[in-house]
Enzyme design. Structure first.
Site, PDB file in Angstrom:
ATOM      1  N   GLU A   1      -2.948  -1.302   3.115  1.00 15.11           N
ATOM      2  CA  GLU A   1      -1.897  -1.919   3.941  1.00 15.11           C
ATOM      3  C   GLU A   1      -2.044  -1.305   5.348  1.00 15.11           C
ATOM      4  OE1 GLU A   1       2.691  -3.461   3.120  1.00 15.11           O
ATOM      5  OE2 GLU A   1       1.622  -2.238   1.657  1.00 15.11           O
TER       6      GLU A   1
ATOM      7  N   GLU B   1       8.121   6.428   0.698  1.00 10.04           N
ATOM      8  CA  GLU B   1       8.514   5.016   0.813  1.00 10.04           C
ATOM      9  C   GLU B   1       9.720   4.720  -0.072  1.00 10.04           C
ATOM     10  OE1 GLU B   1       6.391   0.626   0.348  1.00 10.04           O
ATOM     11  OE2 GLU B   1       5.534   2.340  -0.747  1.00 10.04           O
TER      12      GLU B   1
END
Ligand code: BGC
Length: 836
Positions: free
Chosen positions: A401, A684
Site C-alpha cells: 500500500e 493502524e
C-alpha cells in the site's frame, strides 16, 4: 513485551562515527551517510525553497527526456544513461538541472551529485514532475568529464496498489532522464543537454521496486551497451523541487541479534522505521546476502511479516568478492524493526545498521510528562511521521500500500505541523491533490492517485467525506502554522469544488453516501471505529451522520478561508450552505431528547467539537456522550475521524476528568495499550496485537500508521496548552490555554515555530499549578485560563483570570489553583469493547 528504549534523539555521534569508520572504512560526514561510490566526494545541496513556493524562475529546457535503449521494461535490470563531454574551463558556478521518469541517481566523474534519496520524488507525474538543481562546479574539471544517470522503476512503473490487482507502469512504461548543465544559475549558457547522442547500459541493480525491494549483483560493472532515444515529453510539467528532500537519518545499531532454527540471523534494531538496512560484507564472488524485514515477532517470538501482504520487501546482494563490500539499496525502502539475514556461500556480514530515511529530518516539537507511556506515545508518533513522510504522506511504509491516503493526512496534519517542518512537504502534496481532483470536484482517496491512470480494478476510488476534506483541512493547517495565505488562495477553487461535490452526492444538506465501494459519494465513515463483540456490537456512527458532519466542517471552514483571502461571494455562499447543513443535521440526527447520530462516541465528539448541537439539547447530549463512554468501560470507541475529536470535545464540555480517564487507561482499545505492548510506532488498529500476544489478522494490520498519533495535537495544544491564532497565524500570536491533568505533571513542551521557540511547562503541587511559558521574540502571547482555575497570578501579579491576558515576548510564570479530578480506576474489564 518490554517498552521500547530508543528515544527520538538520534544516537551519540562519536559512537556512530567510530562505528561507521570501522564498518564502512570511509569518511562519514555528520548526518550524511555516504554510499560506497562517493567516498570523500563533496556534497552539493540543491537550492531548497522554504514553504513550497519555489522562487526559481521557470526553466526553459534545451535538454530532451531520453530513454535508455538498454532498458527491458518494468521489473527488469535498472539501466543508466551516460555522456562523456569536454569543458574548456570550470568556473565552479556550474549548475545541473535534472529529473527523470522513474527514480534517478546521478554521478559526475564517479562522484554522486547530492545525497537526496528517491529523486525526483513522487508527484502526480502526468501533470507535475519535480526537477532538482545542483551546483556541481566542485565535481567538474577542465577537459573530459563523464556524467552517468542511474534509472530505476520507482513509483513511475513498479507495482502499486494491493492484493491481486497491482497497477504496473502507472505513469508510464519508459524510464528516462532529462539533464541540463548550465554555466551558472538562472538563464546561464547551456554546457550540456541530454539528447540521443547519450549512451546507455545495464546496472548491477537486477530488479528494484517500491514494494519489491532490490536485487544487486556487484559482479556486474555498468558498461555501455546501447544508445538512447528521445521520448515525447511535455516539459511544461517539470516543476522546481518544492519540498525538503528525502534524506538518511542517523543509523540505528542492532539492540539484539540471534540465530533462528535455520541458521539465519535476526537483528532487532529496537525501532520500527521507514528506511533500509545497510551492511558491510566480505567474502567470495557469487556469495549472497538476503535481507528480509518485519515489524513484529509473533506470539512465539518468531520473525513475522505476513502483514506485508504481497510486498516482498527484501534486498538480495551478490558479492563481487575480495575486499570489504558495502551495500544499501538505491531505489526502494522498507518499513521494519527487525531484519532477517541469510548468507549463502562464503561471506561474512561484519556489521549491520538500520538507516531510517525521511523527508522530515528535524524534530520541531517535544512533549514530556510524568507518565513514561505517554512520552513514548509521542515518540512513536514522531517515528510514524518520519517513516510515512517519505516524499508523500503515506498510510504505512511496509505493505503493498504505502499510499498518500487523504483521510489519514487530514487528521494528522495538525500534529505533523508541530513535529516537523512540513511546510514545503504538505504544500507539494496539496498541489498533487489538486492535480488529481476529478472534474466533478471529487478528491481521490489516495494522492498521487494510481487509479486515475488505471481505474480497472479500482473504479470510483475517490470522493469520500472525511478523506477528500484534506483539500481544505491541510491548507488550513499550513495557514495556521506558517501564516501561509498563498496556499489558501491557490487551493480555494479546488476546496470549493470539493464542497459542491459533497453537496451534490444527495443534492442537499444531508449526505446519504451509497454503501457500495466505488459508487459516487461512497464514504469510509469513521474507519476502524471499534464496535465490540459481533454478538453484541456497540453502535458506530452512520455514514450519513459522519458525511453530513464533514460537509458542515468543510463548508464552514472554506467559507472562513474565502473570507480570509477576500472572496466574499464564496464566503457568503458557503456560509449559507454551512448554516443549512447545521440546521439539517440537528433535524435529521439529533433527537428531541438529545441523542446524536448513532449514539456513539464519534457522533458526540464531532458534534460537540464543531458546535452542531443546539444549546437547548446540549445538557442531554452531554449525558448521552458520557453514557457512550461508560458503555465501553471508559475506553475508546472511535476510529480514524472520531479519535482526534474525542479528547478535545470532552475538554470543551468541561469533562477533563473523563478525558484523562479515557486517555490514561491502559487497556485495549487505547493509546497507551500499544505502548505497553512494546510499540515503537503508532498502530493502524487499536488491537493489532492481543493481550496474549496473538497477532490480529494480517490482511490489514500495519504497525506503522500515524492516524491515531493525531492525539499529539491535543497533548501540545490542549494539555501543554499552546496553539496558533487564526486571526494572527504563523504563531505571530500564540494562545496559551493549558488543561491540567495532575497525573501528567510535570509537563514540558516546546515547538520551534516560524517565530522562534515556544515553551510551555506546568507542574502541580497539591492543587497549585505553576505554568511557565516562553513567547518567541517578535510574537505575542494570549493567556486564557479555564473558568474553574482560580487565584491566578502572572509574573507575580494577581489576575482575575477573566477573558484573556496579553503576554509580551519573553518568559512568563503563571500560577493558579485547580480542582484535581480523581481518576476513575477500573479493575478488570467488564465489557469487551474490542474492535470487530
Ligand atoms: C489505509 C488507511 C486508509 C483506509 C481507508 C486503509 O487501507 O491503510 O490508511 O485510511 O484504508 O479505507
Amino acid at each position: 513485551m518490554r517498552a521500547a528504549s530508543t528515544s527520538g534523539e538520534l544516537p551519540p555521534r562519536d559512537r556512530l562515527y567510530k562505528f561507521c569508520v570501522s564498518v564502512y572504512g570511509y569518511r562519514y560526514t555528520k548526518w550524511r551517510a555516504q554510499t560506497p561510490e562517493t567516498i570523500g566526494g563533496p556534497y552539493v545541496d540543491h537550492a531548497m525553497p522554504r514553504g513550497g513556493s519555489s522562487t526559481a524562475p521557470a526553466l526553459t529546457w534545451t535538454a530532451h527526456m531520453i530513454a535508455p535503449l538498454a532498458d527491458q521494461g518494468v521489473g527488469t535490470p535498472a539501466s543508466f544513461v551516460q555522456r562523456i563531454f569536454t569543458l574548456d574551463s570550470v568556473s565552479g558556478k556550474e549548475v545541473l538541472h535534472i529529473s527523470a521518469l522513474g527514480l534517478y541517481r546521478c554521478f559526475i566523474n564517479g562522484q554522486r551529485v547530492g545525497n537526496d534519496l528517491l529523486t525526483p520524488g513522487w508527484t502526480s507525474y502526468h501533470e507535475r514532475l519535480s526537477y532538482q538543481s545542483y551546483p556541481v562546479g566542485a565535481l567538474l574539471k577542465a577537459g573530459e568529464n563523464t556524467i552517468q544517470i542511474w534509472l530505476a522503476d520507482g513509483w513511475l512503473r513498479s507495482p502499486l496498489m494491493w492484493g491481486g490487482h497491482p497497477i504496473v507502469n502507472t505513469w508510464g512504461k519508459d524510464i528516462a532522464a532529462i539533464a541540463e548543465l548550465r554555466a551558472g544559475p538562472g538563464a546561464a549558457p547551456v554546457l550540456l543537454a541530454s539528447d540521443d547522442s547519450w549512451q546507455s547500459g545495464a546496472l548491477p541493480i537486477r530488479k528494484s521496486g517500491i514494494y519489491f525491494g532490490e536485487i544487486y549483483d556487484a559482479r556486474i560493472v555498468p558498461t555501455v551497451s546501447a544508445g538512447t532515444r528521445v521520448l515525447a515529453h511535455d516539459a511544461s510539467v517539470l516543476i522546481a523541487h518544492e519540498t525538503t528532500p528525502v534524506r538518511e537519518l542517523a543509523p540505528l545499531l542492532p539492540v539484539k541479534s540471534w540465530t533462528d532454527g535455520e541458521g539465519r540471523t535476526i537483528h532487532d534494531f529496537g525501532q520500527n522505521v521507514g528506511g533500509y538496512v545497510a551492511y558491510a560484507v566480505q567474502g567470495k564472488a557469487g556469495a549472497t546476502v538476503t535481507v528480509e524485514h518485519a515489524e513484529v515477532l509473533d506470539k512465539d517470538g518468531n520473525f513475522y511479516n505476513v502483514n506485508y501482504r504481497t510486498a516482498e520487501a527484501m534486498t538480495h546482494y551478490t558479492l563481487a568478492g575480495g575486499d570489504v563490500e558495502h551495500y544499501r539499496p538505491h531505489f526502494t525502502f522498507q518499513g521494519y524493526r527487525y531484519a532477517r539475514v541469510t548468507v549463502e556461500g562464503e561471506a561474512t556480514v561484519t556489521e549491520m545498521a538500520s538507516v531510517p530515511i525521511s523527508s522530515v529530518t528535524e524534530q520541531t516539537a517535544r512533549f514530556t510528562s510524568g507518565n513514561p507511556l505517554v512520552d513514548r506515545l509521542v515518540l512513536n508518533t514522531l517515528w510514524s511521521q518520519r517513516g510515512n513522510f517519505i516524499e508523500v504522506p503515506t498510510d504505512c511504509p511496509q505493505r503493498d500500500e504505502r499510499l498518500g491516503w487523504t483521510g489519514d493526512a487530514q487528521v494528522f496534519a495538525g500534529t505533523a505541523t508541530y513535529l516537523g517542518d512540513v511546510h514545503g512537504f504538505l504544500t507539494k502534496w496539496i498541489r498533487d491533490v489538486m492535480a488529481d481532483q476529478r472534474a466533478d470536484g471529487a478528491v481521490p482517496h489516495v494522492v498521487p492517485d494510481p487509479t486515475r491512470q488505471d481505474p480497472t480494478h479500482y473504479p470510483g476510488f475517490y470522493g469520500s467525506t472525511g478523506w477528500g476534506d484534506a483539500i481544505a483541512i491541510v491548507p488550513w493547517q499550513l495557514y495556521l502554522h506558517y501564516g501561509d495565505t498563498g496556499i489558501l488562495t491557490e487551493a480555494l477553487p479546488a476546496m470549493t469544488r470539493w464542497v459542491d461535490f459533497v453537496w451534490s452526492i444527495s443534492d442537499g444538506p444531508v449526505v446519504n453516501p451509497p454503501r457500495a465501494w466505488g459508487a459516487r459519494g461512497f464514504s469510509f465513515g469513521d474507519w476502524l471505529q471499534p464496535s465490540g463483540p459481533s454478538a453484541k456490537p456497540l453502535p458506530t456512527i452512520s455514514d450519513e451522520a459522519s458525511a453530513t458532519i464533514y460537509l458542515y466542517i468543510t463548508s464552514s471552514l472554506v467559507a472562513r478561508i474565502a473570507g480570509i483571502v477576500g472572496d466574499v461571494a464564496t464566503a457568503e455562499r458557503l456560509g449559507t450552505m454551512a448554516d443549512k447543513v447545521k440546521q439539517a443535521f440537528a433535524e435529521e440526527f439529533i433527537t428531541p431528547a438529545g441523542r446524536v447520530g448513532s449514539d456513539d462516541q464519534t457522533s458526540y465528539a464531532l458534534a460537540f467539537l464543531h458546535d452542531l448541537i443546539p444549546v437547548d439539547r446540549q445538557a442531554a447530549a452531554r449525558h448521552y456522550f458520557k453514557n457512550a463512554i461508560a458503555r465501553t468501560d471508559g475506553r475508546i470507541g472511535t476510529g480514524f475521524i472520531g479519535t482526534p475529536a474525542l479528547l478535545p470535545a470532552l475538554v470543551k464540555i468541561g469533562e477533563v476528568g473523563l478525558a484523562a480517564d479515557v486517555f490514561l487507561q491502559e487497556e485495549v482499545p487505547g493509546w497507551l495499550y500499544q505502548v505497553k505492548m512494546g510499540a515503537t510506532t503508532i498502530w493502524e488498529r487499536w488491537d493489532a496485537i492481543q493481550p496474549d500476544g496473538t497477532i490480529y489478522n494480517p490482511q490489514m494490520n500495519s504497525y506503522n500508521h500515524y492516524a491515531y498519533g493525531a492525539v499529539c495535537q491535543w497533548l501540545l495544544e490542549g494539555v501543554a496548552g499552546f496553539r496558533p491564532d487564526e486571526n494572527d497565524p504563523g504563531f505571530a500570536t500564540v494562545i496559551f490555554e493549558p488543561t491540567i491533568i495532575g497525573e501528567l505533571s510535570p509537563v514540558k513542551a516546546s515547538h520551534a515555530s516560524p517565530q522562534g521557540l515556544i515553551r510551555a511547562e506546568w507542574t502541580v503541587t497539591g492543587d497549585t499549578v505553576r505554568y511557565a511559558v516562553e513567547v518567541p521574540a517578535g510574537a505575542r502571547g494570549l493567556l486564557r485560563l479555564k473558568p474553574d482555575y482560580r487565584h491566578a497570578s502572572v509574573d507575580g501579579t494577581a489576575w482575575d483570570g477573566a477573558g484573556e491576558r496579553e503576554l509580551a515576548a519573553g518568559s512568563h510564570v503563571i500560577t493558579f489553583t485547580y480542582t484535581p479530578v480523581p481518576r476513575k480506576v477500573r479493575d478488570q474489564n467488564s465489557i469487551n469493547a474490542r474492535t470487530p
